[in-house]
Motif scaffolding. Structure first.
Motif, PDB file in Angstrom:
ATOM      1  N   TRP A 288      35.963  35.219  36.205  1.00 18.77           N
ATOM      2  CA  TRP A 288      35.009  36.185  35.845  1.00 18.77           C
ATOM      3  C   TRP A 288      35.473  37.676  36.055  1.00 18.77           C
ATOM      4  N   GLN A 289      35.423  38.404  35.202  1.00 21.41           N
ATOM      5  CA  GLN A 289      35.789  39.774  35.423  1.00 21.41           C
ATOM      6  C   GLN A 289      34.476  40.798  35.012  1.00 21.41           C
ATOM      7  N   THR A 290      34.409  41.707  35.611  1.00 18.07           N
ATOM      8  CA  THR A 290      33.479  42.765  35.290  1.00 18.07           C
ATOM      9  C   THR A 290      34.185  43.655  34.785  1.00 18.07           C
ATOM     10  N   ALA A 291      33.281  44.808  34.192  1.00 18.21           N
ATOM     11  CA  ALA A 291      33.654  45.971  33.632  1.00 18.21           C
ATOM     12  C   ALA A 291      34.412  46.911  34.623  1.00 18.21           C
ATOM     13  N   GLU A 292      34.225  46.797  35.851  1.00 16.84           N
ATOM     14  CA  GLU A 292      35.076  47.466  37.085  1.00 16.84           C
ATOM     15  C   GLU A 292      34.892  49.149  36.952  1.00 16.84           C
ATOM     16  N   THR A 299      24.904  42.374  41.848  1.00 16.32           N
ATOM     17  CA  THR A 299      24.985  40.891  41.542  1.00 16.32           C
ATOM     18  C   THR A 299      26.070  40.335  40.878  1.00 16.32           C
ATOM     19  N   HIS A 300      26.774  41.200  39.784  1.00 18.93           N
ATOM     20  CA  HIS A 300      27.675  40.991  38.774  1.00 18.93           C
ATOM     21  C   HIS A 300      28.801  40.780  39.527  1.00 18.93           C
ATOM     22  N   SER A 301      29.084  41.841  40.340  1.00 18.30           N
ATOM     23  CA  SER A 301      30.678  41.895  41.163  1.00 18.30           C
ATOM     24  C   SER A 301      30.641  40.640  42.132  1.00 18.30           C
ATOM     25  N   GLN A 302      29.435  40.003  42.486  1.00 21.74           N
ATOM     26  CA  GLN A 302      29.546  38.971  43.487  1.00 21.74           C
ATOM     27  C   GLN A 302      29.961  37.796  42.650  1.00 21.74           C
ATOM     28  N   VAL A 303      29.970  37.591  41.452  1.00 20.97           N
ATOM     29  CA  VAL A 303      30.451  36.298  40.838  1.00 20.97           C
ATOM     30  C   VAL A 303      31.959  36.015  41.050  1.00 20.97           C
ATOM     31  N   SER A 304      32.640  37.169  41.124  1.00 19.43           N
ATOM     32  CA  SER A 304      34.076  36.958  41.297  1.00 19.43           C
ATOM     33  C   SER A 304      34.317  36.588  42.879  1.00 19.43           C
ATOM     34  N   GLU A 305      33.430  37.028  43.597  1.00 14.35           N
ATOM     35  CA  GLU A 305      33.472  36.649  45.008  1.00 14.35           C
ATOM     36  C   GLU A 305      33.021  35.172  45.358  1.00 14.35           C
ATOM     37  N   LEU A 306      32.114  34.796  44.565  1.00 14.55           N
ATOM     38  CA  LEU A 306      31.692  33.407  44.574  1.00 14.55           C
ATOM     39  C   LEU A 306      32.633  32.544  43.907  1.00 14.55           C
ATOM     40  N   ASN A 307      33.635  32.735  43.087  1.00 15.97           N
ATOM     41  CA  ASN A 307      34.421  31.822  42.631  1.00 15.97           C
ATOM     42  C   ASN A 307      35.721  32.733  42.637  1.00 15.97           C
ATOM     43  N   PRO A 308      36.441  32.827  43.831  1.00 17.64           N
ATOM     44  CA  PRO A 308      37.647  33.492  43.933  1.00 17.64           C
ATOM     45  C   PRO A 308      38.809  32.785  43.295  1.00 17.64           C
ATOM     46  N   GLY A 322      22.126  31.648  39.845  1.00 17.06           N
ATOM     47  CA  GLY A 322      22.622  30.053  39.688  1.00 17.06           C
ATOM     48  C   GLY A 322      23.654  29.837  38.650  1.00 17.06           C
ATOM     49  N   PRO A 323      24.112  28.509  38.542  1.00 22.11           N
ATOM     50  CA  PRO A 323      25.315  28.290  37.678  1.00 22.11           C
ATOM     51  C   PRO A 323      25.087  28.686  36.206  1.00 22.11           C
ATOM     52  N   ARG A 324      26.188  29.364  35.774  1.00 23.57           N
ATOM     53  CA  ARG A 324      26.078  29.997  34.395  1.00 23.57           C
ATOM     54  C   ARG A 324      27.597  29.548  33.778  1.00 23.57           C
ATOM     55  N   MET A 325      27.464  29.158  32.625  1.00 27.85           N
ATOM     56  CA  MET A 325      28.673  28.923  31.931  1.00 27.85           C
ATOM     57  C   MET A 325      29.661  30.204  31.484  1.00 27.85           C
ATOM     58  N   ASN A 326      28.778  30.893  30.982  1.00 27.93           N
ATOM     59  CA  ASN A 326      29.275  32.250  30.448  1.00 27.93           C
ATOM     60  C   ASN A 326      28.276  33.527  30.634  1.00 27.93           C
ATOM     61  N   ALA A 327      29.050  34.665  30.662  1.00 22.66           N
ATOM     62  CA  ALA A 327      28.242  35.922  30.576  1.00 22.66           C
ATOM     63  C   ALA A 327      27.574  35.956  28.978  1.00 22.66           C
ATOM     64  N   PRO A 328      26.464  36.830  28.905  1.00 25.33           N
ATOM     65  CA  PRO A 328      26.112  37.834  29.846  1.00 25.33           C
ATOM     66  C   PRO A 328      25.269  37.195  30.956  1.00 25.33           C
ATOM     67  N   LEU A 329      25.251  37.564  32.063  1.00 24.39           N
ATOM     68  CA  LEU A 329      24.646  37.241  33.301  1.00 24.39           C
ATOM     69  C   LEU A 329      23.120  37.533  33.404  1.00 24.39           C
ATOM     70  N   GLU A 330      22.857  38.628  32.709  1.00 20.62           N
ATOM     71  CA  GLU A 330      21.354  38.912  32.464  1.00 20.62           C
ATOM     72  C   GLU A 330      21.367  40.346  31.458  1.00 20.62           C
ATOM     73  N   TRP A 331      20.283  41.013  31.175  1.00 23.41           N
ATOM     74  CA  TRP A 331      20.266  41.963  30.197  1.00 23.41           C
ATOM     75  C   TRP A 331      21.198  43.154  30.522  1.00 23.41           C
ATOM     76  N   CYS A 333      24.508  43.076  30.499  1.00 21.07           N
ATOM     77  CA  CYS A 333      25.692  42.740  31.290  1.00 21.07           C
ATOM     78  C   CYS A 333      26.890  43.116  30.345  1.00 21.07           C
ATOM     79  N   ARG A 334      28.047  43.444  31.022  1.00 19.88           N
ATOM     80  CA  ARG A 334      29.185  43.507  30.369  1.00 19.88           C
ATOM     81  C   ARG A 334      30.388  42.747  30.766  1.00 19.88           C
ATOM     82  N   CYS A 335      30.061  41.852  31.696  1.00 19.07           N
ATOM     83  CA  CYS A 335      31.195  40.783  32.215  1.00 19.07           C
ATOM     84  C   CYS A 335      31.846  40.040  30.975  1.00 19.07           C
ATOM     85  N   ARG A 336      32.826  39.306  31.344  1.00 21.10           N
ATOM     86  CA  ARG A 336      33.554  38.186  30.426  1.00 21.10           C
ATOM     87  C   ARG A 336      34.269  37.515  31.084  1.00 21.10           C
TER      88      ARG A 336
END
Length: 343
Positions: A288-292, A299-308, A322-331, A333-336
């Motif tokens: 998981w990669q955020t726009a940094e 909450t979006h930056s936490q995804v990388s922490e939850l899946n190191p 909860g479990p998500r196969m892909n981004a966007p995480l919510e409205w 979202c710029r993660c990928r």
């Protein structure tokens, strides 16, 4: 990284194309509505008869929209399917694999394009149905309700409700009689020319808008209520312009969200296809990669922490939602997802 740049560029260009296609589809839809006929059908006391008449006047097809709109939606889905295949090919190329457009592994990704077209038709049918009900029970003349019917198409329920609240506020102001204030002169000899005023009770009107309109919309109404010369034609123009702005905003937001979701799904399909043919190892992981930047939500930056250590290609990411196969995480979202963690 070159393929990521190509994927980003292709997604951005197709997002613009999708926005334009949706705008054209709604423009054609709105142009086909005959306001006089709609207003005439509303001049009836039987709601069921009004619904039947409007279904005929609006030429609603089996799925609740005019047939030309269905054809537009099908063309949009065709374009999205081509986009999905192109993104999947670029993703597979990251592993040095060339995919076949008809590969079974791409079936779900291809179906996503059809699903978007079907969703567009279903959502617009709901908008038309809701607009019909609002026009039947709404306040004002049949002409005013017919105009508001057309304005609300292409808007979300919340947008349509805010527009209706604005319409009623302006209607109340326009209905207040005007009176002429005579010219005056103060002790310094400064003359104030004669002017019209309205005794509109703005405070209860504004109070009734709170919770139904945004801060920007409230400022727009307050400014209009301060205009003693505001006519019904002026109010209609204001509402028409605002409805067009709301529709444009929503179209762009829907296009951006859809292209992000479809691109991420297509990338995964491309990687899984490459893995199926041995171009990626069986234990390949994605990350998981955020726009940094400073706009990234916690909450979006936490995804990388939850899946190191990332996740397997066929496994979802653990997220605060909860479990998500892909981004966007919510409205918004710029993660990928990426194949390799950032070094």
């Amino acid at each position: 990284m070159a393929n990521h740049d190509q994927i980003d560029a292709l997604t951005a260009s197709h997002e613009r194309e999708l926005s334009e296609a949706l705008a054209d589809a709604y423009s054609e839809l709105l142009a086909g509505f005959e306001l006089n006929a709609i207003a005439s059908s509303l001049d009836d006391i039987d709601p069921d008869h009004i619904r039947d008449q409007l279904e005929l006047i609006l030429n609603l097809h089996d799925r609740g929209v005019p047939e030309p709109f269905e054809r537009r939606a099908d063309k949009i889905a065709d374009k999205l399917e081509s986009f999905i295949l192109a993104i999947a090919a670029l993703a597979a190329a990251q592993a040095g694999h060339t995919i076949n457009d008809r590969d079974a592994k791409l079936a779900d990704a291809r179906q996503a394009a059809r699903a978007f077209g079907n969703h567009l038709v279903a959502e617009t049918a709901l908008q038309i149905s809701a607009a019909i009900e609002a026009a039947i029970v709404g306040r004002g003349s049949t002409d005013a309700r017919a105009e508001q019917f057309r304005r609300s198409i292409g808007l979300s329920p919340k947008q349509a409700d805010s527009l209706e609240a604005m319409r009623l506020a302006l209607k109340q102001h326009v209905a207040t009689p005007r009176r002429l204030l005579p010219a005056t002169m103060n002790t310094d000899g400064v003359r104030t020319p004669a002017r019209y005023t309205r005794t509109t009770k703005t405070r209860p009107i504004i109070a009734g808008l709170r919770g139904r309109v945004s801060a920007a919309q409230l400022r727009l109404v307050v400014k209009a209520l301060a205009n003693a010369d505001l006519s019904q034609a002026d109010a209609n123009q204001l509402l028409d312009r605002h409805a067009a702005a709301l529709r444009s905003f929503r179209i762009n937001a829907v296009a951006g969200e859809a292209m992000h979701e479809l691109a991420e799904s297509a990338k995964l399909a491309g990687w899984q296809t490459a893995q199926h043919y041995g171009a990626l190892p069986a234990n390949q992981r994605r990350f998981w990669q955020t726009a940094e930047d400073e706009r990234v939500r916690h909450t979006h930056s936490q995804v990388s922490e939850l899946n190191p250590q990332g996740v397997q290609l066929g496994e979802p990411f653990e997220t605060p939602f909860g479990p998500r196969m892909n981004a966007p995480l919510e409205w918004g979202c710029r993660c990928r997802a990426t194949l390799w963690p950032k070094r």
